[in-house]
Write a protein that holds these residues in place. Structure first.
Motif, PDB file in Angstrom:
ATOM      1  N   THR A   1       0.917  -1.167   0.003  1.00  0.00           N
ATOM      2  CA  THR A   1       0.120  -0.097   0.012  1.00  0.00           C
ATOM      3  C   THR A   1       0.795   1.102   0.019  1.00  0.00           C
ATOM      4  OG1 THR A   1      -0.055   0.143   2.240  1.00  0.00           O
ATOM      5  CG2 THR A   1      -1.750  -1.109   1.441  1.00  0.00           C
ATOM      6  N   GLN A   2       0.267   2.314  -0.548  1.00  0.00           N
ATOM      7  CA  GLN A   2       1.324   3.623  -0.310  1.00  0.00           C
ATOM      8  C   GLN A   2       1.570   4.102   0.888  1.00  0.00           C
ATOM      9  OE1 GLN A   2      -0.952   6.599  -2.685  1.00  0.00           O
ATOM     10  NE2 GLN A   2      -0.768   5.595  -4.560  1.00  0.00           N
TER      11      GLN A   2
ATOM     12  N   ALA B   1      -5.411  -5.551  -0.709  1.00  0.00           N
ATOM     13  CA  ALA B   1      -4.026  -5.217  -0.998  1.00  0.00           C
ATOM     14  C   ALA B   1      -3.572  -6.534  -1.532  1.00  0.00           C
ATOM     15  CB  ALA B   1      -3.519  -4.847   0.287  1.00  0.00           C
TER      16      ALA B   1
ATOM     17  N   LEU C   1      -1.962  -0.401  -3.577  1.00  0.00           N
ATOM     18  CA  LEU C   1      -3.049   0.362  -3.100  1.00  0.00           C
ATOM     19  C   LEU C   1      -2.897   1.739  -2.522  1.00  0.00           C
ATOM     20  CD1 LEU C   1      -6.045  -0.158  -2.628  1.00  0.00           C
ATOM     21  CD2 LEU C   1      -5.428  -1.250  -0.562  1.00  0.00           C
TER      22      LEU C   1
ATOM     23  N   ASP D   1      -4.866   5.309  -0.926  1.00  0.00           N
ATOM     24  CA  ASP D   1      -5.277   5.777   0.461  1.00  0.00           C
ATOM     25  C   ASP D   1      -6.420   4.841   0.895  1.00  0.00           C
ATOM     26  OD1 ASP D   1      -6.027   6.935   2.682  1.00  0.00           O
ATOM     27  OD2 ASP D   1      -6.007   9.023   2.021  1.00  0.00           O
ATOM     28  N   VAL D   2      -6.042   3.861   1.637  1.00  0.00           N
ATOM     29  CA  VAL D   2      -7.077   2.971   2.122  1.00  0.00           C
ATOM     30  C   VAL D   2      -7.997   3.566   2.890  1.00  0.00           C
ATOM     31  CG1 VAL D   2      -7.614   0.708   3.538  1.00  0.00           C
ATOM     32  CG2 VAL D   2      -5.370   1.054   2.128  1.00  0.00           C
TER      33      VAL D   2
END
Length: 309
Positions: A104-105, A249, A299, A301-302
């Motif tokens: 993730t980012q 993710a 992925l 901003d979750v």
């Protein structure tokens, strides 16, 4: 003097090249969580097992290097940070790659602090548990497996059709505080499910045990975690709903940005193994419900995505 300077420069260059050759021929050191079945499992007196173990062995073979797994223990609590733990292990030279890393980012940003403590790892000394490690910058490999959240049903809700989170209305929900599942359930449709949610403390309360006893009707957890429960309890009364939350993710390897050649080599090995169908086979052998990586590879901003839903 000029000739001596050139000579010393040549010696330094040859020394650097020799060190690089040793690193390339030496063991491929991969850090894996010792208690994350069916991804990776390390118990004293038993063979190492899991999807990530099988994959690590195949990657090392493709790179023509012996494999050395550095086992570590990641705490399941609200204060743990997988990002900082992985960075500390890599920056301390405990391994060159960390496997099973959620891409993730947020998990790949430059850390907001300069140092961090190491997680507990095999062979750690008292000093290792006290000291802090100067952190580097993380670099991801391409993903090799998709890891979604899934709704799991208790015995009283068995057979309930779940096509969306809204279908959980009226059920007694249970979730671990501070988890991704907690954020999803609590914010759904402006809090429509809140009154039916019971919170448990991660690492202290037994979430799936409570669901198994019939104390609750449903939860939202990582699919691999349900796979592990089902393997350990073949006669379990809890069941998969078949529903996957649409925001999930990918998992892959993460290394340090200072070693791009290793990441490139690993990516080539992963591409070859995937095209041959071997990664999916490793999932089947390990009892993992294998799903191939999905776009986006990393992925965004979750939390914003969850709130907007």
């Amino acid at each position: 003097m000029r000739g001596r300077s050139v000579a010393w420069s040549l010696v330094a260059l040859l020394s650097t090249m020799a060190s690089a050759a040793v690193a390339a021929d030496g063991p491929l050191r991969i850090c894996l969580d010792e208690d994350r079945p069916p991804l990776s499992v390390h118990h004293r007196g038993k063979p190492d097992a899991g999807f990530d173990v099988l994959l690590a062995q195949a990657i090392a073979e493709r790179l023509g290097r012996p494999l050395a797994i550095q086992w570590f223990e990641s705490k399941l609590d609200e204060d743990s940070s997988p990002q900082l733990e992985a960075n500390a292990l890599l920056s301390d030279g405990r391994c060159s790659l960390v496997g099973g890393y959620a891409l993730t980012q947020d998990s790949l940003v430059v850390p907001g602090m300069k140092t961090a403590r190491l997680p507990d790892f095999a062979g750690a000394t008292r000093d290792d548990r006290r000291r802090r490690v100067a952190l580097g910058v993380l670099a991801p490999s391409q993903p090799y497996v998709y890891s979604p959240m899934t709704v799991v049903l208790g015995p009283k809700a068995r057979g309930r059709k779940i096509g969306d989170i809204g279908d959980l209305a009226g059920l007694r929900l249970v979730i671990e505080s501070g988890s991704l599942g907690d954020a999803i359930l609590m914010t759904f449709d402006k809090g429509r499910l809140i009154e039916n949610i019971t919170h448990l403390v991660p690492g202290r309360d037994d979430l799936l045990g409570a669901l198994q006893r019939g104390d609750h009707d449903a939860t939202l957890i990582d699919l691999a975690r349900f796979d592990a429960h089902r393997a350990a309890h073949p006669d379990t009364a809890i069941s998969a709903s078949g529903y996957y939350y649409p925001i999930g993710a990918n998992r892959g390897y993460v290394g340090l940005g200072s070693d791009p050649a290793l990441i490139d080599a690993v990516n080539k090995a992963l591409s070859a193994l995937a095209s041959e169908g071997k990664i999916a086979d490793f999932g089947k052998q390990a009892g993992l419900t294998y799903l191939p990586p999905r776009e986006p590879a990393i992925l965004g901003d979750v939390w914003t995505k969850i709130i907007q839903r």
